[in-house]
Design an enzyme around this catalytic site. Sequence first.
Site, PDB file in Angstrom:
ATOM      1  N   TYR A   1     -28.677   2.862  39.265  1.00 10.41           N
ATOM      2  CA  TYR A   1     -28.453   3.643  38.046  1.00 10.41           C
ATOM      3  C   TYR A   1     -29.696   3.625  37.166  1.00 10.41           C
ATOM      4  O   TYR A   1     -30.076   2.578  36.642  1.00 10.41           O
ATOM      5  CB  TYR A   1     -27.207   3.099  37.319  1.00 10.41           C
ATOM      6  CG  TYR A   1     -25.962   3.406  38.125  1.00 10.41           C
ATOM      7  CD1 TYR A   1     -25.764   2.797  39.368  1.00 10.41           C
ATOM      8  CD2 TYR A   1     -25.031   4.316  37.700  1.00 10.41           C
ATOM      9  CE1 TYR A   1     -24.663   3.104  40.148  1.00 10.41           C
ATOM     10  CE2 TYR A   1     -23.922   4.628  38.473  1.00 10.41           C
ATOM     11  CZ  TYR A   1     -23.754   4.017  39.697  1.00 10.41           C
ATOM     12  OH  TYR A   1     -22.671   4.326  40.474  1.00 10.41           O
TER      13      TYR A   1
ATOM     14  N   LYS B   1     -25.578  -2.486  52.995  1.00 15.35           N
ATOM     15  CA  LYS B   1     -26.221  -1.674  54.028  1.00 15.35           C
ATOM     16  C   LYS B   1     -27.564  -2.331  54.345  1.00 15.35           C
ATOM     17  O   LYS B   1     -28.641  -1.714  54.264  1.00 15.35           O
ATOM     18  CB  LYS B   1     -26.381  -0.212  53.575  1.00 15.35           C
ATOM     19  CG  LYS B   1     -26.620   0.699  54.759  1.00 15.35           C
ATOM     20  CD  LYS B   1     -26.385   2.154  54.414  1.00 15.35           C
ATOM     21  CE  LYS B   1     -26.763   3.054  55.575  1.00 15.35           C
ATOM     22  NZ  LYS B   1     -25.785   3.136  56.657  1.00 15.35           N
TER      23      LYS B   1
ATOM     24  N   ASP C   1     -20.819   2.381  55.121  1.00 17.35           N
ATOM     25  CA  ASP C   1     -20.252   3.603  55.711  1.00 17.35           C
ATOM     26  C   ASP C   1     -19.031   3.274  56.562  1.00 17.35           C
ATOM     27  O   ASP C   1     -17.991   3.956  56.482  1.00 17.35           O
ATOM     28  CB  ASP C   1     -21.296   4.412  56.503  1.00 17.35           C
ATOM     29  CG  ASP C   1     -22.394   3.577  57.131  1.00 17.35           C
ATOM     30  OD1 ASP C   1     -22.501   2.383  56.788  1.00 17.35           O
ATOM     31  OD2 ASP C   1     -23.141   4.090  57.981  1.00 17.35           O
TER      32      ASP C   1
ATOM     33  N   ASP D   1     -18.799   1.954  43.057  1.00 15.39           N
ATOM     34  CA  ASP D   1     -18.346   3.089  42.249  1.00 15.39           C
ATOM     35  C   ASP D   1     -17.630   4.097  43.146  1.00 15.39           C
ATOM     36  O   ASP D   1     -16.550   4.602  42.828  1.00 15.39           O
ATOM     37  CB  ASP D   1     -19.586   3.730  41.590  1.00 15.39           C
ATOM     38  CG  ASP D   1     -19.218   4.609  40.411  1.00 15.39           C
ATOM     39  OD1 ASP D   1     -18.039   4.646  40.033  1.00 15.39           O
ATOM     40  OD2 ASP D   1     -20.127   5.266  39.859  1.00 15.39           O
TER      41      ASP D   1
ATOM     42  N   ASP E   1     -13.151   4.780  43.717  1.00 12.84           N
ATOM     43  CA  ASP E   1     -12.403   6.043  43.578  1.00 12.84           C
ATOM     44  C   ASP E   1     -11.600   6.316  44.847  1.00 12.84           C
ATOM     45  O   ASP E   1     -10.453   6.765  44.794  1.00 12.84           O
ATOM     46  CB  ASP E   1     -13.357   7.227  43.327  1.00 12.84           C
ATOM     47  CG  ASP E   1     -13.630   7.448  41.836  1.00 12.84           C
ATOM     48  OD1 ASP E   1     -13.588   6.460  41.079  1.00 12.84           O
ATOM     49  OD2 ASP E   1     -13.884   8.602  41.427  1.00 12.84           O
TER      50      ASP E   1
END
Length: 348
Positions: free
Chosen positions: A127, A180, A213, A237, A241
């Site tokens: 971010y 990852k 993933d 984040d 969701d």
Amino acid sequence: MKLLVLPGDGIGPEITAATLAVLEAADRRFNLNISCEKRDIGLASLKKEGTTLPAGVLERAREVDGVILGPLDQLRYPPPDKGGLNPSALFRVKLDLYANVRPARSRAGLGRPMDLVIMRECTEGFYPDRNMHEGSGEFSPVPGVALSVRKISAFACERIARRAFELADKRKKLVTAVHKANVFRMTDGLYLETVRNVARDFPGVKLEEEIVDAMAAKLVRHPERYDVVLATNFYADILSDLASELSGSLGLAGSVNAGDTLCAAQAQHGSAPDIAGKDKANPTSLILSLAMLLEWVGEQRKIPTCSEAGKAIDAAVDKVLANRETRTADLGGKLGTGAFGAAVAAAL
Ligand code: NAD
């Protein structure tokens, strides 16, 4: 107890009003003696004061017992030099609310059977408004090229990992560390190494590792098998969701941003401009965020009635959701935002 209430943008004022109705009912039942102080932030304060985060709001947050932070429509904000500051980021960074705790639990037969908590580090990562000492973590060196910097520190990974293991120790004793490191060898490598070190202090909790993933697919395949899912800012984040939608709806997803001495209730979803002002929003996520805030304050300050109030709000939400007729439109029900808040308050 003093709470700072910042309704925010879009559906923020509506879901905040519904949440405050529930808070008032909890206050009456549990004698919490709560006083709320409301301030405008976001597009409302931009219009009046030329900034989305007026002077004094962050300072006031440091003095109160907790914060209710509504959703913000950052997409419509002007650049920072024209008053478009991101209050969500500034709260997390300036007040060091580093742990974004995002549960996803199926309620009242909605969604898939699951009960997990995503533990999201939220003061660094990808971010651009929180990973540089000065300037932005996103920049364009030549026309047609844009770069993004990602910051990962052992310090931030260590403390979020510790919170994740402490939580898992009280739950199903499993931490899934999402990464990852196969590609981001240095940054995710540092994160994984730090998480493994913390795991040694919690021999009763199992640590497993998943590449992000694959985690997205496995979460859809077997959401019920997860307990505490630990991840850096960006991965968490997105996964949160996904998890909340799997558990029934994004509108059900409560969450808090917690530091060591202050906590802010903040729904997982955004300002939903498509349904703002229509009394259509589901206020459950902010109501459940309030429940989490009260439990956090109760535990931190050793106020059992405050923790009980948080648990009672959570149970009242389940009770109202159990009846198809008393759900909001996103769940196929008939109630508007205000009426749903009133129903939870009455159940309480
Ligand atoms: P969003 O979360 O606002 O909405 C996504 C979809 O879910 C929309 O269809 C919306 O109507 C629906 N939805 C969201 N909350 C709901 C609720 N409580 N009840 C019923 N339906 C609900 O995401 P978006 O549309 O991508 O973003 C809108 C704005 O929100 C953007 O400016 C974005 O930057 C901002 N945002 C803010 C936060 C935050 O403040 N914490 C988080 C995410 C997005």
